[in-house]
Design an enzyme around this catalytic site. Structure first.
Site, PDB file in Angstrom:
ATOM      1  N   GLU A  97       0.829  -1.200   0.000  1.00 44.51           N
ATOM      2  CA  GLU A  97       0.000   0.000   0.000  1.00 44.51           C
ATOM      3  C   GLU A  97       0.857   1.241   0.000  1.00 44.51           C
ATOM      4  O   GLU A  97       2.082   1.152   0.162  1.00 44.51           O
ATOM      5  CB  GLU A  97      -0.931  -0.020   1.219  1.00 44.51           C
ATOM      6  CG  GLU A  97      -0.219  -0.119   2.526  1.00 44.51           C
ATOM      7  CD  GLU A  97      -1.126  -0.609   3.665  1.00 44.51           C
ATOM      8  OE1 GLU A  97      -1.410   0.202   4.538  1.00 44.51           O
ATOM      9  OE2 GLU A  97      -1.507  -1.798   3.659  1.00 44.51           O
TER      10      GLU A  97
ATOM     11  N   LYS B  32       2.639   4.697   1.156  1.00 41.26           N
ATOM     12  CA  LYS B  32       3.147   5.244   2.419  1.00 41.26           C
ATOM     13  C   LYS B  32       2.859   6.742   2.393  1.00 41.26           C
ATOM     14  O   LYS B  32       3.519   7.501   1.684  1.00 41.26           O
ATOM     15  CB  LYS B  32       4.640   4.956   2.572  1.00 41.26           C
ATOM     16  CG  LYS B  32       5.168   5.415   3.903  1.00 41.26           C
ATOM     17  CD  LYS B  32       6.550   4.877   4.171  1.00 41.26           C
ATOM     18  CE  LYS B  32       7.028   5.215   5.563  1.00 41.26           C
ATOM     19  NZ  LYS B  32       6.980   6.606   5.908  1.00 41.26           N
TER      20      LYS B  32
ATOM     21  N   ASP C 220       2.685  10.529   3.294  1.00 45.69           N
ATOM     22  CA  ASP C 220       3.687  11.376   3.929  1.00 45.69           C
ATOM     23  C   ASP C 220       2.991  12.448   4.765  1.00 45.69           C
ATOM     24  O   ASP C 220       2.804  13.577   4.329  1.00 45.69           O
ATOM     25  CB  ASP C 220       4.551  12.016   2.818  1.00 45.69           C
ATOM     26  CG  ASP C 220       5.793  12.647   3.403  1.00 45.69           C
ATOM     27  OD1 ASP C 220       6.062  12.466   4.601  1.00 45.69           O
ATOM     28  OD2 ASP C 220       6.497  13.340   2.647  1.00 45.69           O
TER      29      ASP C 220
ATOM     30  N   TYR D  37      -4.656   3.036   8.201  1.00 43.86           N
ATOM     31  CA  TYR D  37      -3.969   1.859   7.682  1.00 43.86           C
ATOM     32  C   TYR D  37      -3.900   0.673   8.639  1.00 43.86           C
ATOM     33  O   TYR D  37      -3.345  -0.355   8.293  1.00 43.86           O
ATOM     34  CB  TYR D  37      -2.564   2.197   7.192  1.00 43.86           C
ATOM     35  CG  TYR D  37      -1.710   2.932   8.215  1.00 43.86           C
ATOM     36  CD1 TYR D  37      -1.303   2.313   9.382  1.00 43.86           C
ATOM     37  CD2 TYR D  37      -1.321   4.241   7.990  1.00 43.86           C
ATOM     38  CE1 TYR D  37      -0.531   2.976  10.314  1.00 43.86           C
ATOM     39  CE2 TYR D  37      -0.542   4.915   8.923  1.00 43.86           C
ATOM     40  CZ  TYR D  37      -0.156   4.277  10.080  1.00 43.86           C
ATOM     41  OH  TYR D  37       0.601   4.936  11.002  1.00 43.86           O
TER      42      TYR D  37
ATOM     43  N   LYS E 222      11.376   2.954   0.359  1.00 45.16           N
ATOM     44  CA  LYS E 222      11.413   4.406   0.183  1.00 45.16           C
ATOM     45  C   LYS E 222      11.806   4.768  -1.248  1.00 45.16           C
ATOM     46  O   LYS E 222      12.760   4.194  -1.783  1.00 45.16           O
ATOM     47  CB  LYS E 222      12.431   5.033   1.152  1.00 45.16           C
ATOM     48  CG  LYS E 222      12.131   4.803   2.614  1.00 45.16           C
ATOM     49  CD  LYS E 222      10.829   5.399   3.071  1.00 45.16           C
ATOM     50  CE  LYS E 222      10.893   6.861   3.348  1.00 45.16           C
ATOM     51  NZ  LYS E 222      11.449   7.285   4.596  1.00 45.16           N
TER      52      LYS E 222
ATOM     53  N   CYS F 154      37.649  18.133  23.442  1.00 52.78           N
ATOM     54  CA  CYS F 154      36.212  18.400  23.588  1.00 52.78           C
ATOM     55  C   CYS F 154      35.952  19.890  23.360  1.00 52.78           C
ATOM     56  O   CYS F 154      36.612  20.729  23.977  1.00 52.78           O
ATOM     57  CB  CYS F 154      35.752  17.987  24.987  1.00 52.78           C
ATOM     58  SG  CYS F 154      34.069  18.509  25.346  1.00 52.78           S
TER      59      CYS F 154
ATOM     60  N   CYS G  27      34.792  21.276  27.176  1.00 50.27           N
ATOM     61  CA  CYS G  27      35.675  21.343  28.345  1.00 50.27           C
ATOM     62  C   CYS G  27      37.156  21.243  27.966  1.00 50.27           C
ATOM     63  O   CYS G  27      38.024  21.375  28.825  1.00 50.27           O
ATOM     64  CB  CYS G  27      35.306  20.260  29.348  1.00 50.27           C
ATOM     65  SG  CYS G  27      35.658  18.615  28.724  1.00 50.27           S
TER      66      CYS G  27
ATOM     67  N   CYS H 291      34.067  12.378  24.866  1.00 51.51           N
ATOM     68  CA  CYS H 291      34.732  13.182  25.888  1.00 51.51           C
ATOM     69  C   CYS H 291      34.516  12.394  27.175  1.00 51.51           C
ATOM     70  O   CYS H 291      33.370  12.131  27.560  1.00 51.51           O
ATOM     71  CB  CYS H 291      34.063  14.550  25.981  1.00 51.51           C
ATOM     72  SG  CYS H 291      34.476  15.404  27.499  1.00 51.51           S
TER      73      CYS H 291
ATOM     74  N   CYS I 128      32.414  18.033  32.378  1.00 57.35           N
ATOM     75  CA  CYS I 128      32.044  18.653  31.099  1.00 57.35           C
ATOM     76  C   CYS I 128      30.600  19.166  31.195  1.00 57.35           C
ATOM     77  O   CYS I 128      29.653  18.384  31.326  1.00 57.35           O
ATOM     78  CB  CYS I 128      32.190  17.624  29.981  1.00 57.35           C
ATOM     79  SG  CYS I 128      31.737  18.268  28.384  1.00 57.35           S
TER      80      CYS I 128
HETATM   81  S1  IVH Z   1       1.959   0.737   8.941  1.00 58.74           S
HETATM   82  C1  IVH Z   1       4.418  -0.030  13.153  1.00 58.74           C
HETATM   83  N1  IVH Z   1       1.114   1.774   6.740  1.00 58.74           N
HETATM   84  O1  IVH Z   1       4.886   5.622   8.220  1.00 58.74           O
HETATM   85  C2  IVH Z   1       4.091   0.986  12.186  1.00 58.74           C
HETATM   86  N2  IVH Z   1       2.432   3.160   8.153  1.00 58.74           N
HETATM   87  O2  IVH Z   1       7.558   4.708  10.170  1.00 58.74           O
HETATM   88  C3  IVH Z   1       3.172   0.407  11.171  1.00 58.74           C
HETATM   89  N3  IVH Z   1       2.737   5.450   7.341  1.00 58.74           N
HETATM   90  O3  IVH Z   1       4.668   7.313  10.953  1.00 58.74           O
HETATM   91  C4  IVH Z   1       2.749   1.453  10.284  1.00 58.74           C
HETATM   92  N4  IVH Z   1       1.587   5.233   5.491  1.00 58.74           N
HETATM   93  O4  IVH Z   1       2.315   6.671  10.297  1.00 58.74           O
HETATM   94  C5  IVH Z   1       1.820   1.991   7.847  1.00 58.74           C
HETATM   95  N5  IVH Z   1       0.252   2.567   4.748  1.00 58.74           N
HETATM   96  C6  IVH Z   1       0.948   2.778   5.854  1.00 58.74           C
HETATM   97  C7  IVH Z   1       1.548   4.027   6.138  1.00 58.74           C
HETATM   98  C8  IVH Z   1       2.285   4.177   7.302  1.00 58.74           C
HETATM   99  C9  IVH Z   1       2.288   6.076   6.236  1.00 58.74           C
HETATM  100  C10 IVH Z   1       3.597   6.091   8.363  1.00 58.74           C
HETATM  101  C11 IVH Z   1       3.253   5.787   9.799  1.00 58.74           C
HETATM  102  C12 IVH Z   1       4.568   5.993  10.514  1.00 58.74           C
HETATM  103  C13 IVH Z   1       5.579   5.784   9.432  1.00 58.74           C
HETATM  104  C14 IVH Z   1       6.342   4.487   9.673  1.00 58.74           C
END
Ligand code: IVH
Length: 667
Positions: A109, A111, A113, A220, A311, A405, A408, A423, A429
């Site tokens: 599915e 992801k 943003d 999701y 990604k 450092c 310090c 350090c 420090c």
């Molecule tokens: S499943 C245990 N499905 O991506 C986390 N996450 O680091 C399981 N996100 O901030 C998340 N789309 O909010 C899942 N289709 C999707 C997603 C999704 C965006 C975000 C989620 C989290 C980050 C994962």
């Protein structure tokens, strides 16, 4: 009569909302809808005693949020591990296959943003909506979430009584542009990207402004003890039936795949097609579809083992390196940070980038004034990924890691096999001292109200505090030496410190700042060892036997407990009254062996609180009534089916007051 009318209007508007947003089948015009809403708003104004936070009128906002309460998540909000190419993805799929040894199906599915959100429903009504926060506790932004039209405020009777739904809140590009245009005209500033705008908007105090801005959401995942589904895709289908905005197979935002090739086709399709979407995505999420398989694989401390994010390539830009500065962490670790000529990447202005450590500087063969490639991956801090040698200035000298450092001045050390410089002057420090005290007071550690980073800065500069126990020994006249500290701020600091004596052992252990002992590990250690004596006495072997405790953590714990200063500090903190024993150890097991089913809404507890109270007192919880149930604990609006079943099986019923009397928590 007026209440009935209000209820009728609310029900009608909820139904029309569902038809419009979830089914895309409205049966009245927008004007008729607005007419009904106006009637409801007028009646609610006239009869404020019938206030309901989940009334459809709340969609337009209006409430002013003074401060955001924080709540503990029912289950931690973790993140996803990332993959960037076919090789990573195949390795992930093989890891799953090796552990499960059968043919697997994958749900893939988009992801989204945006900003993660957790919606908690009790009695099929939205109880609260929490931000991710630190993953353990989040801020309650319910009033702002209620303005998102596609998020149901009440659920149909087919849905479980208690439910948690997670997803992502975001701005579509069109809403983002509208918002930014207005923001620039009104205030002369813009949000850098839709994600920042969504995050800022969720934390606004004026929910009507949030409503005007028009956030969107996609859900999701779903969690409920009462839910019996065998696959992730099936659970999303249920969510859609209950009115939630979820990805669909028809729109290609969700697909079931059987092989790596199928997944790669999907990824490649979206790598291109994402540019036509009305909102931002930053990758694809690949999840094992079968819930039983997900459960078998479980979780690491930070991520599920059954899912991964793929990604998309992130944007890379060239800019000039202006300087390299060095930061000292609370553990003495030195991190080099590149100061860059400001440059725009994926909508954000970047002027600093992390370089990690000395090896990275050598690997990049970084020279002063170099022109460098900067990339913003999933991480918040961008990184330097290369140098454009063709642009190197003649005669420029290489960047050499510092020897002393920056705070310090003591000579830095680097152990064999460790990539980090440290350090080691930890007791003198000042940056480290401040770092440790700031770690101690922070929200997911001791959470001390009335003391912030500025206060710590002054306390250390004035020589009033070096270690946490010093904070508890300061007298009012010491506090009055601090700038801006008057009677009220002194009282606040003292009361914050007093309150912190109730903080449970697991957070105290985390607050001590032992290297590599994060909050999840601290929790594990407390659950296993129950008190500090057991933990200090244990062997390295026993520690290594615990899940998620590796050799690095073991060495760090041993070093910490071998230090006289640490032991002295722990003794002082015990004397002051901080908690070094797990609360389970205190519980006399008042409810030992008793099984409870809870139903309805409670006055003094949220559902999560009442469950944890039962468990803390030794009781067990069950979701459905059977002959093994001892008590049905009834809140208001107890489910009629549960009542009937309890009566037929002769299960004792107790009220909230009776329960509180039993566990001795009635004032
Ligand atoms: S499943 C245990 N499905 O991506 C986390 N996450 O680091 C399981 N996100 O901030 C998340 N789309 O909010 C899942 N289709 C999707 C997603 C999704 C965006 C975000 C989620 C989290 C980050 C994962």
């Amino acid at each position: 009569m007026s209440f009935e009318k209000i209820q009728l209007l609310r029900k009608a508007l909820h139904d029309h909302n569902y038809r419009y947003y979830s089914k895309d089948q409205p049966i009245i015009s927008d004007m008729e809808f607005d007419g009904l809403l106006d009637q409801l708003i007028a009646l609610e104004k006239k009869f404020p005693e019938f206030y309901d936070p989940n009334s459809p009128s709340q969609r337009v906002g209006g409430a002013l949020i003074k401060s955001f309460e924080t709540h503990t998540h029912k289950r931690p909000m973790l993140s996803l591990s990332n993959s960037y190419d076919q090789k990573d993805l195949l390795a992930f799929m093989n890891r799953c296959k090796d552990s499960l040894k059968n043919d697997l199906e994958w749900s893939v599915e988009l992801k989204y943003d945006g900003v993660a959100i957790s919606l908690c429903y009790e009695n099929r009504e939205l109880k609260h909506a929490l931000t991710r926060g630190d993953g353990i506790r989040g801020d309650d932004v319910s009033m702002n979430i209620r303005t998102i039209n596609t998020i149901p405020l009440k659920l149909p009777t087919e849905a479980p009584e208690e439910l948690e739904v997670r997803g992502e809140v975001y701005f579509s590009f069109s809403s983002f542009e509208r918002l930014n245009k207005k923001r620039f005209t009104d205030q002369g500033v813009r949000f850098a990207n839709p994600r920042n705008a969504a995050s800022g908007t969720l934390k606004m105090q004026d929910s009507s402004e949030v409503s005007r801005r028009g956030l969107s959401a996609f859900m999701y995942s779903v969690h409920s003890d009462e839910l019996e589904v065998s696959s992730h895709i099936e659970s999303l289908k249920l969510l859609r039936e209950w009115g939630f905005p979820v990805p669909s197979e028809e729109g290609k935002s969700l697909k079931k795949c059987q092989s790596l090739d199928e997944i790669l086709d999907y990824v490649n399709y979206w790598d291109d097609a994402r540019h036509n979407l009305p909102f931002a995505i930053d990758g694809i999420v690949i999840k094992l579809d079968e819930i039983a398989s997900q459960n078998k694989l479980g979780y690491t401390a930070k991520t599920p083992r059954w899912a991964i994010a793929y990604k998309f390539n992130s944007e890379k830009v060239l800019t000039r390196l202006k300087d390299v500065r060095y930061q000292v962490g609370r553990t003495g670790a030195i991190t080099p940070v590149a100061i860059l000529n400001p440059v725009q990447i994926s909508g954000t202005i970047v002027q600093r980038a992390s370089i990690h450590n000395a090896d990275q500087i050598s690997k990049l063969d970084l020279h002063e004034n170099d022109t460098v490639w900067v990339e913003k991956g999933g991480e918040i801090i961008p990184k330097i990924t290369g140098v454009d040698l063709s642009k190197r200035l003649k005669g420029s000298i290489s960047v050499d890691f510092i020897l002393n450092c920056p705070d310090c001045g003591s000579i830095l050390s680097r152990k064999e096999g460790d990539s980090q410089h440290y350090c080691t002057n930890s007791s003198q420090c000042k940056t480290q001292i401040k770092g440790r005290l700031n770690h101690f007071i922070q929200r997911n550690a001791m959470d001390i109200d009335g003391i912030g980073a500025e206060t710590i800065d002054q306390l250390v500069e004035l020589g009033l505090a070096k270690v946490p126990s010093d904070l508890y020994q300061l007298k009012p006249y010491d506090w009055l030496k601090l700038e801006k500290f008057k009677d009220k701020s002194v009282r606040n600091a003292l009361s914050g410190l007093k309150q912190s004596k109730n903080v449970p052992f697991e957070r105290v252990l985390f607050a001590l700042g032992i290297r590599h002992v994060g909050s999840t590990v601290a929790k594990k250690l407390v659950r296993h060892f129950k008190n500090i004596d057991n933990l200090m006495k244990t062997s390295e072997d026993e520690l290594l036997n615990l899940d998620d405790v590796g050799p690095m953590i073991v060495t760090s714990l041993s070093t910490y407990f071998l230090s006289k200063q640490s032991i002295y500090e722990i003794e002082k903190l015990i004397e002051i009254g901080l908690c070094f024993t797990s609360s389970d150890e205190f519980s006399g097991g008042l409810l030992e062996g008793k099984t409870f089913v809870i139903s309805g809404v409670f006055d003094s507890f949220t559902r999560a609180e009442i469950k944890s109270s039962i468990e803390k007192n030794g009781g067990h919880l069950s979701t459905s009534i059977s002959s093994k149930t001892d008590y049905l604990l009834k809140g208001s609006g107890v489910g009629p089916m549960k009542l009937k079943k309890a009566e037929s099986l002769n299960v004792a019923q107790i009220t909230e007051i009776e329960y509180k009397t039993w566990i001795g928590s009635v004032n």
